[in-house]
Design a protein around this motif. Structure first.
Motif: not given
Length: 487
Positions: A219-220, A247, A253, A257
């Motif tokens: 996701k994302d 990622t 990101l 995270r």
């Protein structure tokens, strides 16, 4: 596409007196055909990778797959010989698009604090910057800067006990295949949690934490999330817990995270499981009204580099006069041979345990009856099968002891049943393991108690005599993030 794969693994306890040499690797797994039906955890990944690659029509070149039971640092010449064997096969296979390696993540050799980083760096130099280089590791790893710099993707098993090795191998293959075929651009970032602990995934709060990690994936733009637990008894500059996020092309990101997950784990630190002392744990077992109670001799786990011959629990059991006790597995090749020579039914004086060093405690002298013998014994660890060598069951007045010729932790009730001893008929079952026994023993247990026993890997992270990292970690330092924390 062409893929090269290999496996070189052991977990190094810097404080173990047992050297890791050729015998350790060759008695477990040492082959260049592991993907064609070999068993054991370090044949699992290469088997998955061959299946996946051949299904896509890729060419597959397989190098060495080898594994040694955890012990002290690997002898330098042994490590270098195996490393160079893998690298020579990689050079011969060039050009290669994908390199996949299965390693432990906490392998230390004489002169090498970071065997994984060393092998990955050398492999990267051979294949160049465009190839996808993937690494699957045990979560009890030292996640180093060299590993992160050389790899395209690193995946840790999520579960402890490690029942998801095949699933993580599938995940790593997918990420590297997508990367080399241009569908994604993996970027990795980690975060130092400044913690040293055991994270048993069947229990809260770790169960929920791992589930939340898994739910983030796919996701994302997040490709994978791992928790590197760290291996506390490896004297590495990077020993400790780290979060790792991969990622699709977004370094910011990944970093954010990883930090969020690390801070979440920090907030859970006081909820992590605490283990009773040996005496308190035995008190609890004796007070039970349902049996068998399974007790883990945490600190004598061969899977953490311990000798697997400590007598601390045995002496406490004998001093209390407990009966209907089954204990496994004591590593004692000499005593096993004596019992096999004497035969089933023989009554003989023996000396049990306490042979390797102070961490093993004092030897215990008993008069025993030989109750069972099993040649070339096996036990399951998840879907994999591991060997115990020859095993013997001896009894001393209601205390039943299993001995083996191969040093290994206890994974499965098969260590008892193969000898004719049913652990479900016992009141107390003591296993020399820290957690990998859990999946197979919990279904037969009325209760499972992890004992904070003395030994080679005691679960007290404040007393480990590190020489290569500072004391700036919890619980050694109450708040390692404070400006005044120990440097």
């Amino acid at each position: 596409m062409k893929m090269f794969m290999a496996s070189l693994a052991t977990e190094s306890n810097s404080f173990s007196p047992i050297p890791t040499g050729w015998s350790g690797f060759k008695e477990n797994l040492h082959t260049k055909q592991a993907s064609y039906g070999e068993t054991g955890p370090y044949a699992t990944a290469v088997t998955v990778w061959r299946r996946r690659a051949e299904a896509l029509g890729w060419d597959v070149v397989e190098g060495l797959a080898t594994y040694a039971q955890p012990a002290g640092p690997t002898v330098r010449s042994v490590y270098e010989t195996m490393r160079d064997d893998i690298l020579d096969d990689l050079r011969a296979a060039m050009p290669v698009d994908v390199v996949l390696l299965s390693m432990h993540g906490a392998m230390i050799a004489e002169g090498y604090d970071d065997c994984e980083g060393d092998l990955l760096t050398r492999a990267r130099e051979i294949v160049g910057p465009k190839a996808a280089v993937g690494l699957e590791v045990d979560p009890h790893c030292h996640l180093t800067e060299e590993m992160l710099a050389a790899a395209t993707a690193i995946i840790c098993y999520k579960e402890y006990p490690h029942v998801d090795i095949a699933e993580r191998a599938e995940e790593l293959f997918t990420i590297c295949a997508d990367a080399i075929e241009g569908r994604t651009k993996p970027v990795m970032r980690d975060y130092d949690c400044r913690m040293m602990a055991m994270y048993h995934t069947p229990f809260e709060p770790v169960r929920g934490y791992v589930d939340r990690m898994s739910a983030m994936e796919g996701k994302d733009g997040i490709l994978s999330v791992s928790l590197a637990h760290g291996f506390p008894w490896g004297d590495s500059p990077r020993v400790g817990t780290r979060t790792l996020v991969i990622t699709d092309g977004d370094a910011e990101l990944a970093a954010s995270r990883a930090k969020e997950l690390g801070q979440e784990l920090w907030e859970l630190r006081h909820q992590l499981r605490r283990f009773p002392s040996l005496e308190a744990g035995l008190d609890r077992a004796v007070a039970a009204n349902a049996f068998p109670v399974v007790l883990a001799d945490f600190a004598d786990n061969a899977g953490g580099g311990a000798p697997s011959d400590s007598t601390f629990v045995l002496k406490a059991v004998l001093e209390r006069g407990l009966k209907d006790v089954a204990m496994a597995t004591f590593w004692d090749p000499v005593l096993v041979t004596m019992c096999i020579d004497a035969g089933i039914g023989a009554v003989m004086p023996v000396r049990v345990g306490g042979k390797i060093g102070p961490m093993s405690g004092d030897p215990v002298d008993l008069t025993v009856t030989v109750r069972g013998i099993c040649h070339d014994a096996k036990q399951h660890f998840g879907p994999a099968t591991t060997g115990l060598g020859d095993t013997v069951w001896i009894e001393a007045d209601g205390v039943h002891i299993v001995l083996s010729t191969r040093r290994t932790q206890t994974f499965h009730p098969e260590v008892f049943t193969a000898l004719g001893l049913d652990p479900k008929t016992m009141k107390y079952v003591v296993v020399k393991s820290s957690q990998h026994f859990y999946d197979a023993f919990a279904p037969i247990a009325s209760e499972v108690i992890h004992l904070a026993t003395p030994g080679a890997i005691p679960p007290d992270y404040t007393i480990i005599p590190y020489t290569k990292r500072d004391a700036n970690f919890w619980p050694k330092t109450e708040n390692p993030f404070a400006e005044s924390a120990t440097e």
